[in-house]
Design an enzyme around this catalytic site. Structure first.
Site, PDB file in Angstrom:
ATOM      1  N   GLY A  10       0.797  -1.308  -0.043  1.00 20.94           N
ATOM      2  CA  GLY A  10      -0.107  -0.172   0.199  1.00 20.94           C
ATOM      3  C   GLY A  10       0.748   1.309   0.150  1.00 20.94           C
ATOM      4  O   GLY A  10       0.471   2.218   0.656  1.00 20.94           O
ATOM      5  N   TYR A 141     -15.129  -1.627   8.344  1.00 19.41           N
ATOM      6  CA  TYR A 141     -13.735  -1.174   8.692  1.00 19.41           C
ATOM      7  C   TYR A 141     -13.339  -1.304   9.844  1.00 19.41           C
ATOM      8  O   TYR A 141     -12.343  -2.175  10.135  1.00 19.41           O
ATOM      9  CB  TYR A 141     -13.458   0.139   8.030  1.00 19.41           C
ATOM     10  CG  TYR A 141     -12.304   0.793   8.491  1.00 19.41           C
ATOM     11  CD1 TYR A 141     -12.218   1.964   9.000  1.00 19.41           C
ATOM     12  CD2 TYR A 141     -11.122   0.434   7.803  1.00 19.41           C
ATOM     13  CE1 TYR A 141     -11.131   2.586   9.613  1.00 19.41           C
ATOM     14  CE2 TYR A 141      -9.790   1.014   8.104  1.00 19.41           C
ATOM     15  CZ  TYR A 141      -9.694   2.206   8.795  1.00 19.41           C
ATOM     16  OH  TYR A 141      -8.774   2.844   9.226  1.00 19.41           O
ATOM     17  N   LYS A 145     -10.656  -4.139  11.786  1.00 15.74           N
ATOM     18  CA  LYS A 145      -9.560  -3.742  12.508  1.00 15.74           C
ATOM     19  C   LYS A 145      -9.717  -4.510  13.861  1.00 15.74           C
ATOM     20  O   LYS A 145      -8.481  -4.960  14.500  1.00 15.74           O
ATOM     21  CB  LYS A 145      -9.677  -2.106  12.401  1.00 15.74           C
ATOM     22  CG  LYS A 145      -9.225  -1.537  11.181  1.00 15.74           C
ATOM     23  CD  LYS A 145      -7.854  -2.017  10.785  1.00 15.74           C
ATOM     24  CE  LYS A 145      -7.432  -1.090   9.608  1.00 15.74           C
ATOM     25  NZ  LYS A 145      -6.329  -1.827   8.942  1.00 15.74           N
TER      26      LYS A 145
END
Ligand code: VAH
Length: 319
Positions: A10, A141, A145
């Site tokens: 990334g 999301y 996490k």
């Protein structure tokens, strides 16, 4: 013996691009392999096109470059994730499992996995949210996490993989644009301000969120990764705090340098996400274990952001 390398997954993203430059300055351009889904331009060191969902492709890169550390910064963020929940879950979890498994199988030195204040939901303390708090996230999301933090902790405790993690607040920087987050307004507002354009904010004026300036976020990441392993008491993910502010406070800070800046408010679906997050978190564990401390407050960030963006937009020195 062939040199070992650091892999950034990334590296084209908001944080990944700045972290790549910082790690190359620290350890040498050739020591850091920058990877992303698409070819990376203008690099000062080695790059790879890599889809971290493909475990065999990741293993090939790890073998080719004798990777000894992985910074896994690829993920689908809060707002984008809500548009396709199962894709967000699959991307965020499959890529993490591939990283953790290759680290276990090949005995890699360290792994960095970013978490987020998105792990908290409305049941968490809204202010001074503690390190160990009820985690009932309201986005995919955030769920990914929370799961990721627990898998990181498992791989550390079960297999001895040295995985380290930070719960990032909203991150603001001039070097790169954010991608699909609920805190993206806090970056966009400066780009509009420096171009003397009015800014329409997708959150309410009084929406207070934890935020951190990019130099602090990058320094905190490096300091965590360089801390002695035996100093770290948290193996899920450390709360990391810098400042907390609202859109109207950012606008006021900007007007100290650009008095004519104008902002309007048009909350959208991201308001409900922001409302589920705490306003300010307690990062005393990070301060105690590895001596974390932020250096930028809102006005210092505003001054630095506008100064750099004036150059970026070829507007000369900020008036
Ligand atoms: C997001 N920028 O908005 C990310 C971050 C705390 C927010 O995790 O999704």
């Amino acid at each position: 013996m062939k040199q070992e390398h650091i892999l950034i997954i990334g590296a084209g993203g908001q944080i990944g691009s700045v972290l790549t430059d910082t790690l190359r300055e620290l350890y040498g351009d050739d020591r850091v392999v920058a990877s992303d889904l698409h070819p990376l331009e203008g690099q000062s060191g080695p790059t790879e096109v890599l889809n971290a969902l493909e475990g065999q492709a990741l293993e090939a890169v790890v073998k080719k470059w004798r990777i000894n550390q992985i910074y896994h910064l690829a993920a689908i963020l809060s707002a984008t994730g809500e548009k396709d929940p199962m894709r967000a879950w699959n991307v965020n979890m499959t890529s993490l499992f591939n990283v953790l498994e290759i680290a276990r199988q090949r005995g890699l030195g360290k792994v960095y996995f970013p978490s987020s204040i998105a792990v908290f939901g409305r049941e968490a303390a809204p202010v001074d949210t503690p390190q160990y708090e009820v985690l009932i996230p309201e986005t995919v999301y955030g769920i990914s996490k929370v799961a990721g933090e627990n898998w990181a902790n498992y791989y550390f405790r079960r297999y001895g993989v040295d995985v380290r993690s930070l719960r990032y607040p909203g991150i603001i920087g001039y070097q790169s644009m954010p991608g699909g987050g609920t805190t993206d307004y806090a970056v966009d507002i400066y780009h509009y301000a420096i171009q003397k354009k009015p800014f329409e904010c997708f959150l309410r004026a009084d929406t207070r969120l934890p935020m951190l300036y990019m130099p602090d976020a990058i320094r905190g990441t490096v300091e965590l990764m360089e801390a002695p392993a035996n100093s770290l008491s948290v193996r899920t993910s450390y709360n990391l705090a810098g400042m907390s502010f609202t859109p109207e406070e950012v606008a006021s800070s900007i007007r100290k340098l650009m008095p004519n800046f104008k902002i309007t408010y048009k909350p959208d679906f991201r308001q409900a996400i922001a409302d589920s997050w705490p306003a300010a978190i307690d990062d005393s564990a990070a301060r105690y274990d590895w001596h974390w401390h932020p250096e930028y407050d809102l006005d210092a960030m505003t001054k630095d952001m506008l100064r750099h963006l004036a150059v970026k937009y070829h507007l000369g020195e900020l008036a």
